[in-house]
Motif scaffolding. Sequence first.
Motif, PDB file in Angstrom:
ATOM      1  N   HIS A 225       0.821  -1.200   0.000  1.00  0.00           N
ATOM      2  CA  HIS A 225       0.000   0.000   0.000  1.00  0.00           C
ATOM      3  C   HIS A 225       0.864   1.263   0.000  1.00  0.00           C
ATOM      4  O   HIS A 225       0.638   2.183  -0.801  1.00  0.00           O
ATOM      5  CB  HIS A 225      -0.926  -0.019   1.227  1.00  0.00           C
ATOM      6  N   ALA A 226       1.866   1.304   0.853  1.00  0.00           N
ATOM      7  CA  ALA A 226       2.750   2.470   0.933  1.00  0.00           C
ATOM      8  C   ALA A 226       3.546   2.650  -0.360  1.00  0.00           C
ATOM      9  O   ALA A 226       3.705   3.777  -0.854  1.00  0.00           O
ATOM     10  CB  ALA A 226       3.687   2.336   2.124  1.00  0.00           C
TER      11      ALA A 226
ATOM     12  N   LEU B 185      -6.200   1.279  -8.451  1.00  0.00           N
ATOM     13  CA  LEU B 185      -6.905   0.049  -8.077  1.00  0.00           C
ATOM     14  C   LEU B 185      -6.125  -0.760  -7.049  1.00  0.00           C
ATOM     15  O   LEU B 185      -6.708  -1.279  -6.086  1.00  0.00           O
ATOM     16  CB  LEU B 185      -7.181  -0.799  -9.320  1.00  0.00           C
ATOM     17  N   VAL B 186      -4.814  -0.862  -7.236  1.00  0.00           N
ATOM     18  CA  VAL B 186      -3.981  -1.599  -6.271  1.00  0.00           C
ATOM     19  C   VAL B 186      -4.012  -0.900  -4.916  1.00  0.00           C
ATOM     20  O   VAL B 186      -4.180  -1.541  -3.867  1.00  0.00           O
ATOM     21  CB  VAL B 186      -2.534  -1.742  -6.791  1.00  0.00           C
ATOM     22  N   MET B 187      -3.904   0.427  -4.942  1.00  0.00           N
ATOM     23  CA  MET B 187      -3.912   1.206  -3.701  1.00  0.00           C
ATOM     24  C   MET B 187      -5.245   1.032  -2.973  1.00  0.00           C
ATOM     25  O   MET B 187      -5.280   0.793  -1.762  1.00  0.00           O
ATOM     26  CB  MET B 187      -3.668   2.677  -4.006  1.00  0.00           C
ATOM     27  N   LEU B 188      -6.350   1.151  -3.701  1.00  0.00           N
ATOM     28  CA  LEU B 188      -7.664   1.002  -3.074  1.00  0.00           C
ATOM     29  C   LEU B 188      -7.892  -0.422  -2.555  1.00  0.00           C
ATOM     30  O   LEU B 188      -8.429  -0.614  -1.460  1.00  0.00           O
ATOM     31  CB  LEU B 188      -8.762   1.387  -4.062  1.00  0.00           C
TER      32      LEU B 188
ATOM     33  N   ILE C  54      -8.399  -4.030   2.113  1.00  0.00           N
ATOM     34  CA  ILE C  54      -7.981  -5.243   2.827  1.00  0.00           C
ATOM     35  C   ILE C  54      -7.452  -4.882   4.211  1.00  0.00           C
ATOM     36  O   ILE C  54      -7.791  -5.533   5.217  1.00  0.00           O
ATOM     37  CB  ILE C  54      -6.924  -6.020   2.010  1.00  0.00           C
ATOM     38  N   MET C  55      -6.643  -3.828   4.295  1.00  0.00           N
ATOM     39  CA  MET C  55      -6.117  -3.417   5.603  1.00  0.00           C
ATOM     40  C   MET C  55      -7.233  -2.888   6.500  1.00  0.00           C
ATOM     41  O   MET C  55      -7.209  -3.115   7.714  1.00  0.00           O
ATOM     42  CB  MET C  55      -5.011  -2.376   5.435  1.00  0.00           C
TER      43      MET C  55
END
Length: 108
Positions: free
Chosen positions: A6-7, A38-41, A46-47
């Motif tokens: 995410h970071a 999309l990957v970030m969201l 999930i987190m």
Amino acid sequence: MFYSIHASTWLLVVILFVLSITLRKNTILKILLRISYLVMLTTGIIMLAQFQFPGIYITKGLLAILMIGTMETLLVRNKKGKSTTPIWFLFIILLILVLLIGFNVITF
């Protein structure tokens, strides 16, 4: 694991956004930027589920979605040659807020 993805994706989003703004005609960068959204969201959701939806991170997620909206607005207005000054101010404020919440400087 999801935190590091995410970071890293946040950093990638900012870099791709700056490149997309400066290289207006490059559509591949814009596609990569949108995939990064999309990957970030996805990793963020999930987190959120793993942390059992604390209010501060829900707020961060909503601010991040607003920031993505301002980024897209900036890209479109930049391409059309329209004024972007007020949207830049909003983008910078949202980016600072999201980063401060992400690094636990702002908590509640």
